[in-house]
Design an enzyme around this catalytic site. Structure first.
Site, PDB file in Angstrom:
ATOM      1  N   HIS A 146      -3.513  -3.275   8.035  1.00  0.00           N
ATOM      2  CA  HIS A 146      -4.490  -3.576   6.981  1.00  0.00           C
ATOM      3  C   HIS A 146      -5.062  -2.302   6.407  1.00  0.00           C
ATOM      4  O   HIS A 146      -5.352  -1.368   7.158  1.00  0.00           O
ATOM      5  CB  HIS A 146      -5.663  -4.406   7.529  1.00  0.00           C
ATOM      6  CG  HIS A 146      -5.363  -5.852   7.691  1.00  0.00           C
ATOM      7  ND1 HIS A 146      -5.023  -6.681   6.642  1.00  0.00           N
ATOM      8  CD2 HIS A 146      -5.346  -6.634   8.795  1.00  0.00           C
ATOM      9  CE1 HIS A 146      -4.805  -7.902   7.098  1.00  0.00           C
ATOM     10  NE2 HIS A 146      -4.982  -7.904   8.405  1.00  0.00           N
ATOM     11  N   HIS A 167       0.772  -1.251   0.000  1.00  0.00           N
ATOM     12  CA  HIS A 167       0.000   0.000   0.000  1.00  0.00           C
ATOM     13  C   HIS A 167       0.800   1.297   0.000  1.00  0.00           C
ATOM     14  O   HIS A 167       0.210   2.348  -0.205  1.00  0.00           O
ATOM     15  CB  HIS A 167      -0.959  -0.002   1.202  1.00  0.00           C
ATOM     16  CG  HIS A 167      -1.908  -1.148   1.190  1.00  0.00           C
ATOM     17  ND1 HIS A 167      -2.866  -1.308   0.202  1.00  0.00           N
ATOM     18  CD2 HIS A 167      -2.039  -2.218   2.014  1.00  0.00           C
ATOM     19  CE1 HIS A 167      -3.553  -2.423   0.439  1.00  0.00           C
ATOM     20  NE2 HIS A 167      -3.059  -2.993   1.535  1.00  0.00           N
ATOM     21  N   LYS A 208      -6.087 -10.176  -7.385  1.00  0.00           N
ATOM     22  CA  LYS A 208      -6.668  -9.379  -6.305  1.00  0.00           C
ATOM     23  C   LYS A 208      -7.595  -8.311  -6.907  1.00  0.00           C
ATOM     24  O   LYS A 208      -7.175  -7.561  -7.791  1.00  0.00           O
ATOM     25  CB  LYS A 208      -5.539  -8.721  -5.493  1.00  0.00           C
ATOM     26  CG  LYS A 208      -6.044  -8.009  -4.238  1.00  0.00           C
ATOM     27  CD  LYS A 208      -4.899  -7.532  -3.359  1.00  0.00           C
ATOM     28  CE  LYS A 208      -5.448  -6.838  -2.122  1.00  0.00           C
ATOM     29  NZ  LYS A 208      -4.400  -6.379  -1.205  1.00  0.00           N
TER      30      LYS A 208
HETATM   31  O1  C5P Z   1     -12.751  -5.180   1.709  1.00  0.00           O
HETATM   32  P1  C5P Z   1     -11.989  -6.479   1.710  1.00  0.00           P
HETATM   33  O2  C5P Z   1     -11.751  -7.014   3.090  1.00  0.00           O
HETATM   34  O3  C5P Z   1     -12.487  -7.475   0.751  1.00  0.00           O
HETATM   35  O4  C5P Z   1     -10.536  -6.060   1.177  1.00  0.00           O
HETATM   36  C1  C5P Z   1      -9.544  -7.017   1.059  1.00  0.00           C
HETATM   37  C2  C5P Z   1      -8.229  -6.326   0.814  1.00  0.00           C
HETATM   38  O5  C5P Z   1      -8.319  -5.515  -0.366  1.00  0.00           O
HETATM   39  C3  C5P Z   1      -7.799  -5.356   1.896  1.00  0.00           C
HETATM   40  O6  C5P Z   1      -7.130  -6.006   2.945  1.00  0.00           O
HETATM   41  C4  C5P Z   1      -6.884  -4.420   1.144  1.00  0.00           C
HETATM   42  O7  C5P Z   1      -5.586  -4.981   1.012  1.00  0.00           O
HETATM   43  C5  C5P Z   1      -7.512  -4.358  -0.228  1.00  0.00           C
HETATM   44  N1  C5P Z   1      -8.316  -3.151  -0.450  1.00  0.00           N
HETATM   45  C6  C5P Z   1      -7.674  -1.977  -0.831  1.00  0.00           C
HETATM   46  N2  C5P Z   1      -8.416  -0.840  -1.076  1.00  0.00           N
HETATM   47  C7  C5P Z   1      -9.757  -0.833  -0.922  1.00  0.00           C
HETATM   48  C8  C5P Z   1     -10.423  -2.022  -0.519  1.00  0.00           C
HETATM   49  C9  C5P Z   1      -9.666  -3.158  -0.295  1.00  0.00           C
HETATM   50  O8  C5P Z   1      -6.454  -1.975  -0.943  1.00  0.00           O
HETATM   51  N3  C5P Z   1     -10.455   0.288  -1.174  1.00  0.00           N
END
Ligand code: C5P
Length: 123
Positions: A118, A12, A40
């Site tokens: 996260h 990230h 992903k």
């Molecule tokens: O929302 P969810 O738990 O399915 O997201 C899984 C992963 O997707 C997160 O842990 C994150 O790494 C990524 N994500 C992201 N940006 C977002 C939503 C999710 O990087 N807006």
């Protein structure tokens, strides 16, 4: 072994980039090894100094929408790039749409020092 904090940085953080091109996500998702199998679906890169992102953990408690107990939201909008898998894209040809945005970001934090582990989302 990679810690969760290191994984957050890999997946990230991209502080030194301010302008991104249309191919940014395809390049970065490969380079940072975040495509996964299957691809992903969504991944966000943050273009702000690391200390500013780490500071989110120290304030801005917000309720989490899922089971994670402790979420933190940035007090200001941050420069981010939203990478979204294009429809019909199948591993290993993970093809991403690149969108630059300025939004509040929400993270969960763990450990001592208490740092982001996260990326929950952006609002
Ligand atoms: O929302 P969810 O738990 O399915 O997201 C899984 C992963 O997707 C997160 O842990 C994150 O790494 C990524 N994500 C992201 N940006 C977002 C939503 C999710 O990087 N807006």
């Amino acid at each position: 072994k990679e810690t969760q904090a290191d994984e957050f940085l890999r997946q990230h953080m991209d502080p030194d980039t301010s302008k991104v091109t249309a191919s940014y996500c395809n390049t970065m998702m490969k380079l940072r090894n975040v495509m996964g199998e299957p691809c992903k679906p969504v991944n966000t890169f943050i273009h702000e100094p690391l200390r500013d992102v780490q500071a989110i953990c120290l304030k801005g408690d917000v309720p989490c929408k899922n089971t994670k107990s402790d979420c933190h939201q940035s007090s200001s909008k941050m420069r981010i790039t939203d990478c979204r898998l294009k429809k019909g894209s199948i591993y290993p040809q993970c093809d991403y749409e690149t969108q630059q945005k300025r939004k509040y970001i929400i993270v969960t934090c763990e450990g001592n020092p208490y740092v982001p582990v996260h990326f929950v989302g952006s609002v």
